[in-house]
Every structure is written in C-alpha cells, then in structure tokens.
Design a protein around this motif. Structure first.
Motif, short mmCIF file in Angstrom:
data_model
loop_
_atom_site.label_atom_id
_atom_site.label_comp_id
_atom_site.label_asym_id
_atom_site.label_seq_id
_atom_site.Cartn_x
_atom_site.Cartn_y
_atom_site.Cartn_z
N VAL A 130 7.68 -37.24 43.78
CA VAL A 130 6.26 -37.02 44.48
C VAL A 130 6.10 -35.29 44.81
O VAL A 130 7.35 -34.86 44.42
N ALA A 131 5.29 -34.77 44.88
CA ALA A 131 4.33 -33.58 44.92
C ALA A 131 3.04 -33.64 45.85
O ALA A 131 2.27 -34.35 45.46
N SER A 132 3.02 -32.42 45.65
CA SER A 132 1.73 -31.86 46.44
C SER A 132 1.40 -30.19 46.14
O SER A 132 2.21 -29.43 45.37
N ARG A 133 0.12 -29.60 45.92
CA ARG A 133 -0.07 -28.36 45.51
C ARG A 133 0.91 -27.07 46.25
O ARG A 133 1.73 -26.57 46.31
N ALA A 139 7.27 -31.18 52.00
CA ALA A 139 8.36 -31.17 53.27
C ALA A 139 7.16 -32.27 53.88
O ALA A 139 8.75 -33.44 55.14
N LEU A 140 6.88 -32.05 55.18
CA LEU A 140 5.52 -33.02 55.57
C LEU A 140 5.66 -34.35 55.54
O LEU A 140 6.10 -34.76 56.81
N ALA A 141 4.94 -34.15 54.89
CA ALA A 141 4.56 -36.05 54.36
C ALA A 141 5.87 -36.41 54.31
O ALA A 141 5.67 -37.95 54.53
N LEU A 142 6.83 -36.25 53.57
CA LEU A 142 8.37 -36.88 53.70
C LEU A 142 8.98 -37.01 55.48
O LEU A 142 9.32 -38.27 55.02
N ALA A 143 8.72 -36.25 55.86
CA ALA A 143 9.35 -36.18 57.20
C ALA A 143 8.51 -37.13 57.92
O ALA A 143 9.03 -38.20 58.39
N ARG A 144 7.47 -37.33 58.10
CA ARG A 144 6.15 -38.29 58.14
C ARG A 144 6.56 -39.34 57.57
O ARG A 144 6.89 -40.98 58.60
N MET A 145 6.60 -39.60 56.23
CA MET A 145 7.10 -40.84 55.73
C MET A 145 8.37 -41.86 56.46
O MET A 145 8.53 -42.51 56.75
N GLN A 146 9.39 -40.67 56.32
CA GLN A 146 10.38 -41.70 56.90
C GLN A 146 10.40 -41.61 58.63
O GLN A 146 11.28 -43.11 58.46
N HIS A 147 9.76 -41.22 59.09
CA HIS A 147 9.15 -41.18 60.32
C HIS A 147 8.85 -42.46 60.99
O HIS A 147 9.59 -43.77 61.58
#
Length: 180
Positions: A130-133, A139-147
């Motif tokens: 997964v990636a973003s610009r 990093a924020l997205a991964l943390a939020r998804m995991q949470h």
C-alpha cells in the motif's frame, strides 16, 4: 486469526496510470502488488482490481491489468470500493477475508478497509503493498486501519498462511518462484 486461501479475496485498489507517478516509491508498490497477484492466482485466490474514476485517473497500470480478466476490474466513483455495492457482488459468500493492497493508503484503501470492517469482514492490509503520495499519510492510514481492527501484514505472511504447509508441489513451486 489466520488468512485462509479458501476464505480470501485479494483486493488491489486503484493503482492507476495517471496517479502512479506521484505515489511514493511507486515501483515498489507495483512490484509488491504484482507479486501478491501472481501468488494469489497460483494458489487459487480470487483477485479483484478497482479503478477510481478511470476517465480521469486512467486504467490500472498494465503490469496488473493484463494479468486479470476484464470482469475482475471494478470501476468506482466513491473512494470506498464498498460504497457502490459492486465489490461485494463480485465476492462469493464464503470469501469473508480481504487481503488488501493499493493506493492511496489514506484515501481509497482506508475508506474501503473501514467499510469492510464495519460489515464484519476480516481485513489484512499488506504493508509493503500500500502507498500514498506522502509517507506520513501512509503511516497514519496504517495506524488508523490497525486501530479499527485491520491486521497489518507482510506479503510473505500472506503467502505462507495461504499455503498452510510445506512438503507439496504447490509449496515448492511458490517457494522457488516467489520466496527469495
């Protein structure tokens, strides 16, 4: 909870031609998503691709698009692939697990993952696929998804859990071709 090939669908979200050059480390994203796609196909896990407004962002990059049948590609306008109802119409009821790759992590991947979780699906987000610009958005997205309850995994975790055991021809073939 382990990923099971017979319950999984690989979902590759919006790796599209016009956005692709702006994605951080896009070559690695394409390589990792392509690796997952090939492993899924060898093991017999269904693969779905989504395209966000392909008229504006172009089709999925050729390396991925040419590896699947046209009916495995879902066009969408909503950021979440779940919102328009087409995604789940392409998934057999026994396929309750989604292994997710794609871009952008903080937009379409995130919203799709949150919606799949809300519907009770098990979701496994492949960190290197997964990636973003911007790395900070990823990093924020991964943390939020995991949470929210998604499992953050590596591509080898996916392959080995789908395989379940060594000592058979499928394991030897996957090991020879994909595990280095």
């Amino acid at each position: 909870m382990r990923m099971r090939a017979e319950h999984s669908t690989l979902l590759i979200i919006d790796i599209q031609e016009k956005l692709f050059p702006a994605i951080a480390d896009s070559a690695a994203l394409a390589a990792h998503a392509g690796w997952l796609l090939q492993v899924a196909q060898r093991i017999g896990v269904p693969v779905l691709l989504t395209e966000q407004y392909s008229k504006g962002l172009g089709p999925t990059i050729a390396a991925l698009r040419t590896a699947v049948d046209e009916e495995c590609i879902i066009e969408k306008l909503h950021f979440s692939a779940v919102s328009e109802g087409q995604l789940l119409a392409h998934v057999a009821p026994e396929r309750s697990q989604f292994v997710v790759a794609g871009s952008e992590a903080h937009v379409c991947v995130l919203q799709t993952v949150l919606d799949l979780l809300a519907l009770g699906h098990a979701v496994f987000v492949v960190e290197e696929a997964v990636a973003s610009r911007h790395a900070s958005d990823k990093a924020l997205a991964l943390a939020r998804m995991q949470h929210a309850g998604a499992h953050i995994v590596s591509r080898e975790m996916v392959a080995f859990e789908w395989l379940e055991k060594a000592g058979n021809e499928l394991f030897r073939a996957i090991s020879r071709e994909f595990i280095r």
